[in-house]
Write a protein that holds these residues in place. Structure first.
Motif, PDB file in Angstrom:
ATOM      1  N   GLN A 127      -9.751   9.079   4.493  1.00 42.94           N
ATOM      2  CA  GLN A 127     -10.695   8.065   5.228  1.00 42.94           C
ATOM      3  C   GLN A 127     -11.943   8.670   4.599  1.00 42.94           C
ATOM      4  OE1 GLN A 127     -10.169   7.674   9.014  1.00 42.94           O
ATOM      5  NE2 GLN A 127     -12.330   8.697   9.329  1.00 42.94           N
TER       6      GLN A 127
ATOM      7  N   CYS B 274      -6.576   5.275  -1.118  1.00 44.20           N
ATOM      8  CA  CYS B 274      -5.021   5.107  -0.303  1.00 44.20           C
ATOM      9  C   CYS B 274      -4.266   3.553  -0.677  1.00 44.20           C
ATOM     10  CB  CYS B 274      -6.178   4.046   0.855  1.00 44.20           C
ATOM     11  SG  CYS B 274      -7.352   5.541   2.182  1.00 44.20           S
ATOM     12  N   TRP B 275      -3.996   2.847  -1.684  1.00 45.50           N
ATOM     13  CA  TRP B 275      -3.442   2.255  -2.100  1.00 45.50           C
ATOM     14  C   TRP B 275      -2.250   1.775  -2.821  1.00 45.50           C
ATOM     15  CZ3 TRP B 275      -3.588  -2.723   0.825  1.00 45.50           C
ATOM     16  CH2 TRP B 275      -2.068  -3.423   0.421  1.00 45.50           C
TER      17      TRP B 275
ATOM     18  N   SER C 155     -10.745   3.261  -1.440  1.00 49.70           N
ATOM     19  CA  SER C 155      -9.434   1.664  -1.443  1.00 49.70           C
ATOM     20  C   SER C 155      -8.294   2.062  -2.277  1.00 49.70           C
ATOM     21  CB  SER C 155     -10.405   0.338  -1.844  1.00 49.70           C
ATOM     22  OG  SER C 155     -10.646   0.117  -2.810  1.00 49.70           O
ATOM     23  N   GLU C 156      -8.885   2.575  -3.232  1.00 51.62           N
ATOM     24  CA  GLU C 156      -7.767   2.640  -4.214  1.00 51.62           C
ATOM     25  C   GLU C 156      -7.276   3.835  -4.310  1.00 51.62           C
ATOM     26  OE1 GLU C 156      -8.268   0.346  -7.884  1.00 51.62           O
ATOM     27  OE2 GLU C 156      -7.971   1.620  -9.064  1.00 51.62           O
TER      28      GLU C 156
ATOM     29  N   PRO D 167       0.414  -1.109   0.049  1.00 49.55           N
ATOM     30  CA  PRO D 167       0.574   0.266  -0.038  1.00 49.55           C
ATOM     31  C   PRO D 167       0.791   1.347   0.002  1.00 49.55           C
ATOM     32  CG  PRO D 167      -0.035  -1.121   2.133  1.00 49.55           C
ATOM     33  CD  PRO D 167       1.028  -1.803   1.447  1.00 49.55           C
TER      34      PRO D 167
ATOM     35  N   GLY E 180      -2.740   8.731   5.744  1.00 46.06           N
ATOM     36  CA  GLY E 180      -3.357   8.645   4.933  1.00 46.06           C
ATOM     37  C   GLY E 180      -5.346   9.311   4.794  1.00 46.06           C
TER      38      GLY E 180
ATOM     39  N   CYS F 153     -14.423  13.012   0.546  1.00 53.48           N
ATOM     40  CA  CYS F 153     -14.289  11.796   1.509  1.00 53.48           C
ATOM     41  C   CYS F 153     -15.563  11.582   2.240  1.00 53.48           C
ATOM     42  CB  CYS F 153     -13.650  12.129   1.793  1.00 53.48           C
ATOM     43  SG  CYS F 153     -11.780  11.877   1.527  1.00 53.48           S
TER      44      CYS F 153
ATOM     45  N   TRP G  23      -3.129   4.949   6.531  1.00 58.37           N
ATOM     46  CA  TRP G  23      -4.105   4.793   7.228  1.00 58.37           C
ATOM     47  C   TRP G  23      -5.236   4.428   6.154  1.00 58.37           C
ATOM     48  CZ3 TRP G  23      -5.679   6.919  12.589  1.00 58.37           C
ATOM     49  CH2 TRP G  23      -6.907   7.137  12.173  1.00 58.37           C
ATOM     50  N   ARG G  24      -5.539   3.464   5.859  1.00 57.94           N
ATOM     51  CA  ARG G  24      -6.594   3.444   4.838  1.00 57.94           C
ATOM     52  C   ARG G  24      -8.252   3.124   5.992  1.00 57.94           C
ATOM     53  NH1 ARG G  24      -2.523   0.097   4.377  1.00 57.94           N
ATOM     54  NH2 ARG G  24      -3.981  -1.595   4.737  1.00 57.94           N
TER      55      ARG G  24
ATOM     56  N   LEU H  74      -8.767  -2.397   3.053  1.00 55.65           N
ATOM     57  CA  LEU H  74      -8.479  -0.926   4.369  1.00 55.65           C
ATOM     58  C   LEU H  74      -8.236  -1.898   5.486  1.00 55.65           C
ATOM     59  CD1 LEU H  74     -11.543   0.719   3.027  1.00 55.65           C
ATOM     60  CD2 LEU H  74      -9.879   1.101   2.704  1.00 55.65           C
TER      61      LEU H  74
ATOM     62  N   TYR I 193     -12.061   4.265   7.266  1.00 58.65           N
ATOM     63  CA  TYR I 193     -13.589   4.412   6.596  1.00 58.65           C
ATOM     64  C   TYR I 193     -14.713   4.481   8.175  1.00 58.65           C
ATOM     65  CZ  TYR I 193     -18.035   2.941   5.669  1.00 58.65           C
ATOM     66  OH  TYR I 193     -20.256   2.653   5.286  1.00 58.65           O
TER      67      TYR I 193
END
Ligand code: TNX
Length: 550
Positions: A482, A511-512, A508-509, A163, A480, A435, A167-168, A196, A170
């Motif tokens: 959220q 963050c990754w 998710s993408e 990643p 990261g 977000c 920090w990914r 996540l 939700y």
């Protein structure tokens, strides 16, 4: 004798055999997109007799069970777990020395016709390797019952992945509407599928207190319940009338919380609990009015309130004793490095009129009520730090000075994030414009009622958590990003899923993967396959057509 044309054809065929995929090879479609995928021709077939090989079972119990159970429920096969396997196998192993390449959460996944091999430096990496493995299989692998007639094949491939951010996240608001415990497990499973790793649990707000605190039972006896006004618009709800029973809501017991935490650990998720202060406190103050400035009796709100004037009194010592007692239980329950203490939207009008608050300002030589909020936050921060944890709060906590190790959640745009990073505070980026997945995802007239705003999928996807204008050093302070699901207008799991997917999929993408590898068209193609997985899992996602966009 070969003529020239034949020779060329033969060379072309050899080259193709070496490098081309066969037409029949499965198309790889993974979200979030791995760093590096090298597909070759052929497949590995999941079939009877397949084994899971793991040298040290005890180090990977959860990961092995996760893999074995999914294969079992979806395919009906029963893979045996062994230390050393001959023949067809999926092998999992933790190897030292790959940290430079894979970091703490990365993995390498190699599939040949005979073997699937997942390597990582930690159980977290192995877990993500398994998640990727599932996405190499047909979508029915996500089913909880055996689907007949599926060709359980995995393409031959080498994947190396890790990643971009640690920090990914939700966030789920369970205060404005209460969500049953069964849904919380699902939320975490869905998060894990998207790699996540941080579940921000918004447990407290004006409309409900959702966590059992042994020392203060009224928090849930009173604070967890409000009157049901679901038939009225959120901002036009009549408060509880005298004599009316408040029976709408709920809370999680400490046993349930412990079970969430243990489930989270199995899914490489940290739960960050949020206990809001000094504002958004109507529910706890309905239970214990003695900790407000006025002491007036309050009822838990069934709907919106603006401005947020129901604050804890910053002048009374008892307020701090109460909050410290609450935090003591919270810290015991949640092992997270960070404890979220809220801090947003505190309207100071009661503090201005309150004798105790004004005395505090004088005694502590504070300039004004803004500095009183800083005093409040810093005092709580010291308490949390003394217990080995750190605080994180909404970007308002920056106003008036903050201890160095406090982290900031930047929500009112990116300025708070930039200021935090520049002053050396870790920061999680969660600006409303990219977000806030409680906002409309298409033209309002095509959607269920939402809070307002407009945040279509492509905009979420376009987000870069590192704001422009940060140096390389400062950018390292960005932990990261959220996505936040506030639930004023969302009353049940199905609606929450509708607002969350696929916008969390896009997040998710974000963050990754690194920005140079982002491509919305390619993501949209992969989303088609992801939707098939959601269908199998029963996740009701939103499908937005072009003509529904503004
Ligand atoms: C702002 S974000 C809030 C929440 C609301 C949300 C609605 C933040 C720290 N405060 O209390 O639910 O907007 O979008």
């Amino acid at each position: 004798m070969m003529n020239l044309k034949n020779t060329i054809t033969t060379i072309a065929l050899i080259l193709c055999a070496l490098s081309c995929k066969k037409q029949s090879d499965p198309v790889i479609s993974i979200i979030p997109q791995p760093l590096k995928i090298e597909q070759s021709t052929g497949v590995f077939k999941l079939s009877r007799g397949i084994k899971i090989e793991v040298a040290d079972k005890s180090a990977l119990t959860d990961q092995v069970m996760f893999l074995k159970n999914r294969i079992q429920s979806a395919t009906g096969l029963d893979p045996e777990v062994v230390n050393k396997a001959r023949g067809k196998k999926i092998s999992l192993s933790i190897e030292q020395g790959l940290e430079g390449m894979l970091g703490l959460e990365g993995y390498s996944l190699t599939v040949t016709k005979k073997e699937v091999k997942i390597l990582a430096t930690s159980p977290a990496g192995i877990f993500y390797g398994i998640q990727t493995l599932f996405q190499l299989l047909p979508p029915e692998i996500y089913s909880d019952k055996v689907t007949e007639g599926i060709n359980w094949v995995i393409p031959v491939v080498r994947i190396t992945d890790k990643p971009r951010f640690a920090w990914r996240g939700y966030m789920l608001d369970v205060s404005r509407h209460f969500f049953p415990a069964s849904y919380i497990y699902q939320v975490m499973d869905y998060m894990a599928m998207h790699k996540l790793n941080t579940f921000h649990f918004h447990l407290v707000d004006d409309q409900g207190w959702r966590i059992e605190i042994k020392k203060y039972p009224r928090l849930t006896e009173i604070g967890a319940w409000r009157v049901n006004r679901e038939d009225q618009h959120w901002n036009k709800r009549e408060p509880q009338k005298p004599g009316e029973k408040a029976d709408y809501g709920g809370f999680y017991t400490q046993d349930e919380i412990r079970q969430f935490v243990s489930h989270a650990a199995k899914r490489n998720i940290v739960i960050v609990p949020e206990i809001e202060m000094p504002a958004h406190a109507t529910a706890p103050l309905a239970a214990y009015p003695e900790y407000s400035c006025t002491g007036d009796s309050l009822t838990v709100l069934p709907g919106g309130i603006w401005p947020c004037t129901n604050l804890y009194c910053a002048g009374k010592e008892e307020t701090f004793t109460f909050l410290e007692d609450v935090l003591t239980e919270v810290i015991e329950l949640f092992p997270s490095k960070y404890i979220h203490i809220g801090g947003d939207e505190a309207d100071k009008s009661h503090w201005i009129k309150c004798k105790a608050c004004q005395k505090r300002i004088k005694d502590e030589k504070l300039k004004d009520e803004k500095e009183l909020q800083s005093y409040f936050v810093q005092r709580i921060e010291k308490f949390v730090n003394a217990r080995g944890r750190q605080i994180i709060g909404w970007d308002e906590i920056l106003e008036g000075g903050l201890a160095q190790n406090a982290a900031v959640m930047s929500w009112r745009g990116t300025e708070g994030g930039i200021a935090s990073a520049k002053s050396g505070h870790p920061v999680v980026m969660t600006p409303t414009a990219y977000c806030y997945i409680d906002y409309y995802q298409a033209k309002p007239e095509t959607q269920p009622l939402a809070i307002g705003g407009y945040l279509p999928l492509e905009k979420v996807y376009s987000f870069d958590p590192v704001p422009a204008g940060l140096s390389e050093e400062e950018a390292k302070m960005v932990l990261g990003a959220q996505a936040n699901l506030w639930t004023e207008y969302i009353a049940d799991p199905a609606h929450a899923n509708y607002m969350t997917y696929p916008r969390l999929t896009a997040m998710s993408e974000v963050c990754w993967i690194s920005p140079v590898n982002k491509n919305f068209e390619d993501f949209s193609t992969r989303l088609v396959q992801q939707f098939k997985r959601y269908d199998v899992m029963g996740i009701k996602y939103a499908v937005v057509t072009k003509d529904q966009l503004k």
